[in-house]
Design an enzyme around this catalytic site. Structure first.
Site, PDB file in Angstrom:
ATOM      1  N   ASP A   1      -6.746   1.363   0.872  1.00 40.91           N
ATOM      2  CA  ASP A   1      -6.807   1.421   2.334  1.00 40.91           C
ATOM      3  C   ASP A   1      -8.218   1.052   2.769  1.00 40.91           C
ATOM      4  O   ASP A   1      -9.030   0.595   1.964  1.00 40.91           O
ATOM      5  CB  ASP A   1      -6.391   2.804   2.834  1.00 40.91           C
ATOM      6  CG  ASP A   1      -7.403   3.882   2.482  1.00 40.91           C
ATOM      7  OD1 ASP A   1      -8.326   3.620   1.673  1.00 40.91           O
ATOM      8  OD2 ASP A   1      -7.299   4.992   3.024  1.00 40.91           O
TER       9      ASP A   1
ATOM     10  N   LYS B   1       0.830  -1.207   0.000  1.00 41.36           N
ATOM     11  CA  LYS B   1       0.000   0.000   0.000  1.00 41.36           C
ATOM     12  C   LYS B   1       0.865   1.258   0.000  1.00 41.36           C
ATOM     13  O   LYS B   1       0.621   2.186  -0.783  1.00 41.36           O
ATOM     14  CB  LYS B   1      -0.937  -0.003   1.212  1.00 41.36           C
ATOM     15  CG  LYS B   1      -1.889   1.197   1.247  1.00 41.36           C
ATOM     16  CD  LYS B   1      -2.869   1.098   2.412  1.00 41.36           C
ATOM     17  CE  LYS B   1      -2.194   1.344   3.726  1.00 41.36           C
ATOM     18  NZ  LYS B   1      -3.153   1.421   4.854  1.00 41.36           N
TER      19      LYS B   1
END
Length: 217
Positions: free
Chosen positions: A138, A120
């Site tokens: 997220d 991420k």
């Protein structure tokens, strides 16, 4: 959600916010990298408050490394997991100096080899700092993608892969920002603001909140 609806959805998000940006404050790819590492399980606001002071005194790998874990911890103590994050950041600064001449690398493999940098975080750096058409999924993006029907999936990676396939190319670079901001301010976890949502008629979420909730007896 079909391709026509997805294209219409992103067209509206773009019209409302033509040039979306991360809410993390930074002036270089290195400052962004540190901010993203610090933002794990923390709010952008808390990170910005800490980095504003930190970056006045140290904003290069060499300067951060010179602070050491203890010195860096003093600046980021207000952020959750600050000890672990300080250790990771110091180790990352050392690797940046040793392997990359003090510069943030532009490859996913090199980024993910840095302590505290997962997929991420690497996606955020690749997208925001270097303009790659990536999407960092997220909790906000995961929720919005599943609720709306843009890209449903039971794992973060499944949602990421489906978004990359389903978001039209012209919107792919900024999709990350539009979706995260929509999840942060409109499509809230507990009570989404469906009556104020500009894509509510396109959204396939079956439990939309009513404009006027029924009164309790």
């Amino acid at each position: 959600m079909n391709k026509t609806k997805i294209a219409a959805l992103f067209a509206r998000l773009k019209a409302a916010n033509p040039a979306p940006r991360t809410e993390l404050e930074y002036r270089s790819s290195f400052e962004l990298l540190l901010a993203v590492i610090l933002s794990a399980q923390a709010t952008d606001r808390s990170v910005n408050l800490a980095t504003r002071e930190l970056y006045k005194h140290a904003n290069t790998p060499q300067a951060i490394l010179a602070l050491g874990v203890e010195g860096l911890s003093g600046y980021i103590r207000s952020i959750g997991l600050f000890n672990t994050k300080a250790s990771n950041i110091i180790a990352t600064c050392r690797l940046l100096i040793e392997r990359h001449d003090g510069k943030v690398p532009q490859s996913r493999e090199a980024l993910e080899a840095l302590p505290g940098v997962g997929r991420k975080t690497a996606n955020v750096i690749l997208n925001v700092a270097f303009g790659h058409p990536t999407i960092a999924v997220d909790t906000h993006i995961f929720r919005v993608a599943n609720r709306t029907g843009i890209a449903r999936g039971t794992t973060v990676r499944a949602v990421e892969d489906r978004l990359l396939k389903r978001v039209p190319q012209e919107y792919l670079h900024d999709a990350h920002h539009w979706l995260i901001l929509h999840g942060r301010y409109v499509c809230l976890a507990r009570t989404p603001k469906c009556p104020q949502c500009l894509i509510a008629d396109l959204c396939e979420y079956p439990h939309k909140t009513p404009a006027h909730p029924p009164e309790s007896n």
